[in-house]
Design an enzyme around this catalytic site. Structure first.
Site, PDB file in Angstrom:
ATOM      1  N   GLU A  12      44.685   6.778  51.840  1.00 45.22           N
ATOM      2  CA  GLU A  12      43.528   6.323  52.613  1.00 45.22           C
ATOM      3  C   GLU A  12      43.560   4.797  52.684  1.00 45.22           C
ATOM      4  O   GLU A  12      43.326   4.108  51.697  1.00 45.22           O
ATOM      5  CB  GLU A  12      42.218   6.788  51.974  1.00 45.22           C
ATOM      6  CG  GLU A  12      40.988   6.352  52.755  1.00 45.22           C
ATOM      7  CD  GLU A  12      39.679   6.619  52.028  1.00 45.22           C
ATOM      8  OE1 GLU A  12      38.615   6.282  52.585  1.00 45.22           O
ATOM      9  OE2 GLU A  12      39.718   7.142  50.894  1.00 45.22           O
TER      10      GLU A  12
ATOM     11  N   ARG B 276      36.898   2.487  45.268  1.00 43.92           N
ATOM     12  CA  ARG B 276      36.721   2.248  46.690  1.00 43.92           C
ATOM     13  C   ARG B 276      36.756   0.765  47.057  1.00 43.92           C
ATOM     14  O   ARG B 276      36.638   0.416  48.232  1.00 43.92           O
ATOM     15  CB  ARG B 276      35.401   2.888  47.159  1.00 43.92           C
ATOM     16  CG  ARG B 276      35.445   4.394  47.111  1.00 43.92           C
ATOM     17  CD  ARG B 276      34.085   5.032  47.345  1.00 43.92           C
ATOM     18  NE  ARG B 276      34.159   6.479  47.199  1.00 43.92           N
ATOM     19  CZ  ARG B 276      34.327   7.334  48.204  1.00 43.92           C
ATOM     20  NH1 ARG B 276      34.423   6.891  49.432  1.00 43.92           N
ATOM     21  NH2 ARG B 276      34.381   8.634  47.985  1.00 43.92           N
TER      22      ARG B 276
ATOM     23  N   GLU C 244      33.271   4.618  61.843  1.00 42.50           N
ATOM     24  CA  GLU C 244      31.827   4.404  61.759  1.00 42.50           C
ATOM     25  C   GLU C 244      31.339   3.692  63.019  1.00 42.50           C
ATOM     26  O   GLU C 244      32.132   3.118  63.773  1.00 42.50           O
ATOM     27  CB  GLU C 244      31.501   3.573  60.512  1.00 42.50           C
ATOM     28  CG  GLU C 244      31.881   4.283  59.214  1.00 42.50           C
ATOM     29  CD  GLU C 244      31.794   3.385  57.991  1.00 42.50           C
ATOM     30  OE1 GLU C 244      31.789   3.916  56.874  1.00 42.50           O
ATOM     31  OE2 GLU C 244      31.746   2.148  58.157  1.00 42.50           O
TER      32      GLU C 244
ATOM     33  N   GLU D 148      38.144   7.647  59.938  1.00 46.59           N
ATOM     34  CA  GLU D 148      36.695   7.793  59.771  1.00 46.59           C
ATOM     35  C   GLU D 148      36.041   6.624  60.494  1.00 46.59           C
ATOM     36  O   GLU D 148      35.768   5.577  59.910  1.00 46.59           O
ATOM     37  CB  GLU D 148      36.318   7.781  58.286  1.00 46.59           C
ATOM     38  CG  GLU D 148      36.954   8.899  57.466  1.00 46.59           C
ATOM     39  CD  GLU D 148      36.656   8.761  55.977  1.00 46.59           C
ATOM     40  OE1 GLU D 148      35.911   7.827  55.592  1.00 46.59           O
ATOM     41  OE2 GLU D 148      37.175   9.573  55.197  1.00 46.59           O
TER      42      GLU D 148
ATOM     43  N   ASP E  18      47.367  -0.945  90.680  1.00 45.01           N
ATOM     44  CA  ASP E  18      47.661  -2.376  90.515  1.00 45.01           C
ATOM     45  C   ASP E  18      47.663  -2.744  89.039  1.00 45.01           C
ATOM     46  O   ASP E  18      46.612  -2.896  88.431  1.00 45.01           O
ATOM     47  CB  ASP E  18      46.612  -3.199  91.278  1.00 45.01           C
ATOM     48  CG  ASP E  18      46.818  -4.696  91.120  1.00 45.01           C
ATOM     49  OD1 ASP E  18      47.839  -5.109  90.521  1.00 45.01           O
ATOM     50  OD2 ASP E  18      45.948  -5.458  91.584  1.00 45.01           O
TER      51      ASP E  18
ATOM     52  N   GLU F 232      28.379   8.010  60.980  1.00 52.09           N
ATOM     53  CA  GLU F 232      29.790   8.382  60.904  1.00 52.09           C
ATOM     54  C   GLU F 232      29.936   9.839  61.321  1.00 52.09           C
ATOM     55  O   GLU F 232      29.121  10.691  60.946  1.00 52.09           O
ATOM     56  CB  GLU F 232      30.329   8.189  59.487  1.00 52.09           C
ATOM     57  CG  GLU F 232      31.796   8.573  59.314  1.00 52.09           C
ATOM     58  CD  GLU F 232      32.307   8.241  57.912  1.00 52.09           C
ATOM     59  OE1 GLU F 232      32.026   7.110  57.428  1.00 52.09           O
ATOM     60  OE2 GLU F 232      32.953   9.104  57.292  1.00 52.09           O
TER      61      GLU F 232
ATOM     62  N   GLU G 222      25.048   6.505  57.892  1.00 46.80           N
ATOM     63  CA  GLU G 222      25.822   5.635  57.000  1.00 46.80           C
ATOM     64  C   GLU G 222      24.893   4.667  56.280  1.00 46.80           C
ATOM     65  O   GLU G 222      23.679   4.722  56.402  1.00 46.80           O
ATOM     66  CB  GLU G 222      26.913   4.896  57.773  1.00 46.80           C
ATOM     67  CG  GLU G 222      28.314   5.501  57.584  1.00 46.80           C
ATOM     68  CD  GLU G 222      28.819   5.428  56.150  1.00 46.80           C
ATOM     69  OE1 GLU G 222      28.281   4.626  55.351  1.00 46.80           O
ATOM     70  OE2 GLU G 222      29.753   6.177  55.814  1.00 46.80           O
TER      71      GLU G 222
ATOM     72  N   ARG H 196      41.832   1.639  53.745  1.00 46.75           N
ATOM     73  CA  ARG H 196      40.406   1.406  53.944  1.00 46.75           C
ATOM     74  C   ARG H 196      40.089   0.104  54.688  1.00 46.75           C
ATOM     75  O   ARG H 196      38.942  -0.152  55.040  1.00 46.75           O
ATOM     76  CB  ARG H 196      39.699   1.399  52.581  1.00 46.75           C
ATOM     77  CG  ARG H 196      39.787   2.736  51.875  1.00 46.75           C
ATOM     78  CD  ARG H 196      39.197   2.691  50.467  1.00 46.75           C
ATOM     79  NE  ARG H 196      37.784   2.363  50.450  1.00 46.75           N
ATOM     80  CZ  ARG H 196      36.801   3.243  50.677  1.00 46.75           C
ATOM     81  NH1 ARG H 196      37.093   4.504  50.967  1.00 46.75           N
ATOM     82  NH2 ARG H 196      35.541   2.873  50.615  1.00 46.75           N
TER      83      ARG H 196
ATOM     84  N   HIS I  66      38.113   3.821  57.735  1.00 46.00           N
ATOM     85  CA  HIS I  66      39.048   4.267  56.711  1.00 46.00           C
ATOM     86  C   HIS I  66      39.975   5.297  57.341  1.00 46.00           C
ATOM     87  O   HIS I  66      39.528   6.259  57.979  1.00 46.00           O
ATOM     88  CB  HIS I  66      38.299   4.902  55.536  1.00 46.00           C
ATOM     89  CG  HIS I  66      37.246   4.013  54.954  1.00 46.00           C
ATOM     90  ND1 HIS I  66      36.151   4.496  54.268  1.00 46.00           N
ATOM     91  CD2 HIS I  66      37.101   2.664  54.952  1.00 46.00           C
ATOM     92  CE1 HIS I  66      35.391   3.501  53.866  1.00 46.00           C
ATOM     93  NE2 HIS I  66      35.949   2.368  54.279  1.00 46.00           N
TER      94      HIS I  66
END
Length: 471
Positions: free
Chosen positions: A359, A340, A133, A131, A52, A221, A213, A361, A270
């Site tokens: 990457e 970062r 977390e 990644e 369904d 992580e 972390e 983030r 990330h």
């Protein structure tokens, strides 16, 4: 290539008694039902099993509820938790009348994104490495009703418990923002994370590392090795399933909620992205940070469409408790090789061309991986196809910039409502190749506004009583 015959033999070899059929609802949770193993035949991989569709969030109306789940033989795994030996198959969703794949099936959208990549000639494989977390808590209670609202989190690691009578309290609780990464006895969850890691590896999911972390109270992580888009989206569902069930089996609970704790680090995802063609990495070159011109254009695509992307990569109201300018989250729409605090980083761990990647983030793990990875790929391809210039890199500390310089850097959305507005205004890039349909995008926007944005916006917040009750 795994065939239906291989799957039937796998079920026999492992003594499977039942088959669990799993698929995604649109917001991002696995759904399932189970059939006896005798019901699984080679023809099942074409004929499917009925269910369904009107009872699944964001799917069919009640007058068109019949749908089929069609197993994908390549996804077969044995469940590591059920008491009875259980073969698990991830399924695609098919309309029983037209036999067409369902436009609101997130996995179908991801499959179309991979097909579209090949059709462009830009590349043949898009690799994703998220990644994700998460937090490991010991207790969570919450309520939201008309006259009452609260939540209460507890953890043996929570620094707020440093004065609690634990008969005895042995201390060793990570202070706020100091959980990266002390050895035991400060780190209470090493063995639990290793059990998660080993369970994932037994399922054929390669893991690169696990660690505590930054936040107090069990933030953690575990990193999966990169995989092609659909395969990684499948793995992300196994990842969440394994972590939650290993934790529950040991009397803990896992959440991927982006910001469960006030005044400590939020939970991000990330995401590393690269495109390959005929076995060669497209993002390696001689431009900034050792990347190619195509990689810079790809960055330009993500930066241009980031606000709309956030409707899929950061799809909860809680996501924007993490994405706050001036704090730890990468909300500034800039790129850098080592900074970062930028939304996009170009990792410099290895000089190998195979390691060159973007990457991104900003995303968090509350997202539906099929939708988020597909949207990211479409933004990357739009950047490459239209040669979008990302501007100059920002290698300064963004948070140390004077106000006049900071004012020139755009930011990610400040709320889910803002992200949905951006998606409403900017979605043509997602619809190329019919990857995202207008119906699916409209449904997502309407569902999120009706079921999440408005209910949160209309409710009094507990802290408002602290601020205003005596007015």
């Amino acid at each position: 290539m795994t065939t239906p015959k291989d799957v039937l033999q796998m079920a026999k070899d492992n003594g499977a008694t039942v088959v669990d059929l799993r698929f995604m609802d649109f917001p991002g949770l696995w759904q399932h039902f189970t059939v006896p193993v005798s019901e699984l035949e080679e023809s099942s991989f074409e004929d499917g099993f009925g269910f369904d569709g009107s009872s699944i969030r964001g799917w069919q109306p009640i007058n068109a509820s019949d749908m089929l789940v069609v197993p994908d033989a390549a996804t077969a795994k044995m469940d590591p938790f059920f008491e009875s030996p259980t073969l698990v198959l991830i399924c695609n969703i098919v309309d029983p009348v037209t036999r067409e794949f369902y436009s609101r099936d997130p996995r179908f959208i991801a499959r179309k994104a991979e097909t579209y990549l090949k059709s462009t000639g830009v590349g043949d494989t898009a690799f994703f490495g998220p990644e994700a977390e998460f937090f490991i808590f010991d207790d969570i209670r919450f309520e939201s009703s008309r006259n009452r609202a609260f939540y209460e989190i507890d953890s043996v690691e929570g620094i707020w418990n440093s004065g609690r009578d634990e008969c005895p309290n042995l201390g060793y609780k990570p202070r706020h923002k100091e959980g990266y990464f002390p050895v035991p006895p400060m780190d209470k969850f090493q063995d639990l994370r290793t059990e998660m890691l080993l369970t994932l590896e037994k399922l054929g999911i390669p893991i690169e590392a696990q660690h505590h972390e930054v936040a107090t109270a069990g933030q953690a992580e575990i990193d999966m090795r990169f995989k092609p888009l659909v395969e990684m989206a499948d793995q992300l569902m196994w990842f969440k399933y394994v972590l939650k069930n290993v934790a529950a089996r040991q009397g803990h609970t896992v959440t991927f909620m982006p910001k469960p704790l006030f005044e400590d680090n939020g939970t991000g995802m990330h995401t590393h992205i690269s495109i390959w063609k005929e076995g060669k990495p497209l993002f390696a070159g001689d431009r900034y940070a050792g990347v190619s011109q195509e990689a810079l254009w790809a960055i330009g695509g993500i930066l241009k469409h980031c606000k709309a992307l956030c409707a899929f990569t950061n799809p909860t109201t809680n996501s924007y408790k993490r994405l706050v300018p001036g704090f730890e989250a990468p909300v500034n729409l800039a790129y850098s090789s080592r900074n970062r605090s930028a939304a996009i980083r170009l990792p410099m761990y290895s000089p190998s061309p195979k390691a060159k990647r973007i990457e991104f983030r900003t995303p968090d793990p509350s997202c539906n991986g099929y939708l988020a990875f597909s949207a990211m790929l479409m933004a990357v391809l739009d950047g490459i196809e239209n040669k979008l210039d990302p501007g100059e890199p920002l290698d300064k500390n963004i948070y140390d910039l004077p106000p006049e310089e900071l004012a020139e850097i755009d930011s990610a959305p400040g709320s889910l409502d803002e992200a949905l507005d951006a998606l409403e205004a900017d979605h043509a890039f997602l619809m190329k190749g019919d990857v995202f349909t207008k119906d699916a995008i409209d449904m997502w926007i309407d569902y999120k506004r009706t079921n999440e944005v408005d209910p949160v916006r209309l409710r009094p917040h507990p802290h408002e009583f602290f601020l205003y009750f005596d007015i």
